[in-house]
Write an enzyme that holds these catalytic residues in place. Structure first.
Site, PDB file in Angstrom:
ATOM      1  N   THR A 143       0.839  -1.204   0.000  1.00  0.00           N
ATOM      2  CA  THR A 143       0.000   0.000   0.000  1.00  0.00           C
ATOM      3  C   THR A 143       0.871   1.251   0.000  1.00  0.00           C
ATOM      4  O   THR A 143       0.636   2.179  -0.779  1.00  0.00           O
ATOM      5  CB  THR A 143      -0.961  -0.009   1.208  1.00  0.00           C
ATOM      6  OG1 THR A 143      -1.906  -1.073   1.027  1.00  0.00           O
ATOM      7  CG2 THR A 143      -1.706   1.302   1.332  1.00  0.00           C
ATOM      8  N   ASN A 151      -5.965  -9.510  -7.441  1.00  0.00           N
ATOM      9  CA  ASN A 151      -6.034 -10.191  -6.150  1.00  0.00           C
ATOM     10  C   ASN A 151      -7.298 -11.041  -5.969  1.00  0.00           C
ATOM     11  O   ASN A 151      -7.311 -11.970  -5.191  1.00  0.00           O
ATOM     12  CB  ASN A 151      -5.941  -9.163  -5.019  1.00  0.00           C
ATOM     13  CG  ASN A 151      -6.849  -7.980  -5.235  1.00  0.00           C
ATOM     14  OD1 ASN A 151      -6.810  -7.330  -6.276  1.00  0.00           O
ATOM     15  ND2 ASN A 151      -7.693  -7.689  -4.268  1.00  0.00           N
ATOM     16  N   CYS A 185     -22.020  -9.131   1.914  1.00  0.00           N
ATOM     17  CA  CYS A 185     -22.135  -9.317   3.352  1.00  0.00           C
ATOM     18  C   CYS A 185     -20.787  -9.490   4.023  1.00  0.00           C
ATOM     19  O   CYS A 185     -20.661  -9.351   5.223  1.00  0.00           O
ATOM     20  CB  CYS A 185     -23.025 -10.504   3.655  1.00  0.00           C
ATOM     21  SG  CYS A 185     -24.742 -10.121   3.342  1.00  0.00           S
ATOM     22  N   THR A 194      13.479   4.742   9.783  1.00  0.00           N
ATOM     23  CA  THR A 194      14.419   3.678  10.122  1.00  0.00           C
ATOM     24  C   THR A 194      13.987   2.378   9.480  1.00  0.00           C
ATOM     25  O   THR A 194      12.812   2.010   9.539  1.00  0.00           O
ATOM     26  CB  THR A 194      14.480   3.512  11.658  1.00  0.00           C
ATOM     27  OG1 THR A 194      14.983   4.732  12.202  1.00  0.00           O
ATOM     28  CG2 THR A 194      15.378   2.351  12.062  1.00  0.00           C
TER      29      THR A 194
END
Lengths: 405, 139
Positions: A75, A154, A329, A243
């Site tokens: 992402t 996907n 759902c 980092t």
């Protein structure tokens, strides 16, 4: 021995390979240094480990190690790649071309860019999930700076014709970005042969740890640059401050190395199991495969069982089998899968779909168990389904006036 | 999302799945929902014409576990009730009994709508006027 529950949701995430964990362990407590610490052995060790992993990652995709920018995942890499190009190449143009079946990390990033004044073309796909190259060609403008098309989807596993896409983009002077999250580690991906300029991918879809991914950024022919999306210490050649996640990166590297070595053997086995699963489930009446069968990832199949609702279906076995559905759902939005709808599937079929994602750890016993459990549940629920009864009576369901709600 | 035990029980052992003769004058059929929305419920009641008592109820449902459980529960509740009593069944009764989470409230609304539709079908078949209900808004 069959162990329950069975995991067949490997497009969501994969379990880590034990060899990956083993490689990571020393980098939590013994070699815990910050890779940016230049003045002591702790930092040197960490930097060395990151450099090695960078080589392993680069090798899997045919890149140079200097072209790998580590991120927190796909992402972030999608955001950095697309927004970074949009900002860096603002003087050249403001138009981006993408497709309607992209992952939300790409689609929502493109929507964000539209708010910033960018223009985005969302190419439709055909019933197999493939974009039309002629439509891509026609959508190219002098202001097009980027073509962002995913390597493989996907939900349905459909593989886009990346080489042909990049040839068109290059001819028009646009850069090529590909979200290859589902493809890297599963099928051969080579950024040079495929003509990709920027590519996002992540460790946890290829038996590596969560929380680490990469953006490939081409350095030669052409040299590509992206504007950093986070301010800070200027890590990763100034493109991604923060980092470095050293143990994660070490695991990512190891995962890439294993994929490179095992891909061919793994795929032979996985394709056999996937095909066994698919052909057994297709023996059920009114079952339909979603997406391209010819251009598809080896470990994926997506099947709709008409007149049975996906979430209700999952409930029949989800204590024992982990799967996902395109049913509304199962999503927070109560909308059925936008990917399946983009294929032209009716909402009813989109509601009735199951997505199977196999892995290198999937066994034949698991597949046999799954076939039996799903077949039984489909049959049981159809006996309970008014739509199935009407279908069996020969009633055309499209002629019924359903109460809109 | 975890289901309540009662939803799981109704899903695994649904009560009164089946079909009544929809041509019969004493049977009322309610078909609500739409395939596009992911749920379709068909609820049928059989009414004793002399007493106005519901003697049998059957359902078939296309939908998630909560929709199946709501319709199964509806058939259990309806049997033995008079039509007038059946009209008082409210969607919140399903929510409470089955512990439905907010995203599943539409299943309970559908069950209430199915009961009303079945009763109206029975009424119109027997020369009575259909009752006008307020449009349900939760969907």
């Amino acid at each position: 021995m069959l162990k329950l529950p069975i995991y067949l949701d490997n497009n969501a995430t994969t379990p880590m390979d034990p060899r990956v964990l083993e490689a990571m362990i020393p980098y939590f407590m013994q070699n815990f240094g910050n890779a940016a610490s230049r003045n002591h052995p702790f930092g040197w060790q960490a930097e060395e480990a990151v450099d090695y992993a960078r080589e392993q990652v680069a090798k899997l995709i045919g890149a140079d190690p200097k072209e790998i920018i580590f991120t927190s995942g796909a992402t972030e890499a999608d955001n950095l790649g697309i927004k970074g190009v949009f900002e860096m190449y603002a003087s050249k143009g403001n138009h981006i071309i993408t497709a309607t079946t992209e992952h939300k990390a790409v689609l929502d990033t493109c929507k964000h860019i539209e708010k910033l004044g960018g223009e985005v073309t969302y190419l439709p796909v055909n019933a197999e999930g493939l974009i039309d190259l002629k439509e891509l060609e026609a959508a190219m403008r002098p202001t097009t700076i980027l073509v962002a098309i995913m390597y493989a989807n996907n939900e349905i596993g459909t593989i886009q014709p990346v080489k042909e896409i990049s040839a068109i983009a290059r001819r028009h002077g646009a850069l090529v970005f590909s979200d290859a999250t589902q493809a890297v580690g599963k099928i051969p991906v080579d950024v040079n042969k495929d003509g990709i300029d920027l590519m996002a991918f992540t460790a946890h879809k290829m038996y590596g740890p969560k929380g680490v991914g990469a953006l490939y950024v081409r350095r030669k022919n052409p040299r590509v640059k992206v504007t950093a999306q986070m301010d800070g210490g200027g890590h990763e050649r100034g493109m991604r401050s923060g980092t470095l996640n050293v143990p994660g990166i070490v695991g990512f590297g190891k995962a890439c190395e294993i994929c490179m070595l095992d891909m061919e053997a793994d795929n032979k086995r996985i394709i056999k199991l996937r095909d066994k699963l698919e052909s057994a489930l297709m023996l059920l009446e009114e079952a339909y495969i979603n997406g391209s069968v010819a251009h598809r990832l080896p470990h994926v199949t997506n099947i709709s069982f008409k007149h049975v609702e996906g979430e209700g279906l999952l409930m029949g076995f989800n204590k024992n089998i982990a799967l996902s559905s395109g049913s509304a759902c199962t999503s927070a939005s109560l909308e059925p899968s936008y990917v399946l709808k983009a294929l032209g599937l009716g909402d009813d079929l989109a509601h009735s779909s199951l997505r199977f994602g196999l892995s290198r750890f999937t066994t034949e016993e698991e597949i046999d168990y799954t076939v039996k459990a799903i077949s039984e549940t489909v049959i049981k629920l159809r006996e309970m389904s008014p739509l199935w009864e009407m279908y069996k009576e020969g009633i055309d369901l499209s002629t019924i006036e359903w109460a809109a709600h | 999302m975890a289901y309540s035990e009662k939803v799981i029980d109704h899903y695994q052992n649904p009560k009164n799945v089946g079909t009544l003769d929809k041509a019969s004058k004493s049977v009322g059929t309610g078909l609500v929902g739409a395939p596009e929305c992911g749920d379709v419920m068909r609820l049928q009641i059989e009414v004793d014409d002399a007493t106005g008592v519901i003697t049998d109820a059957k359902f078939k449902t296309f939908g998630c576990g909560s929709a199946i459980a709501s319709s199964s529960l509806a058939t259990e509740w309806l049997k033995g009730k008079s039509v007038d009593e059946a009209l008082k069944v409210d969607n919140m009764d399903f929510v409470e009994e089955l512990n439905l989470p907010p995203v599943k409230i539409h299943c309970s609304v559908l069950a209430e709508d199915a009961i009303k539709a079945a009763i109206n079908d029975y009424r119109t078949k027997n020369g009575m006027e259909a009752i006008k209900f307020e449009e349900s808004v939760v969907h």
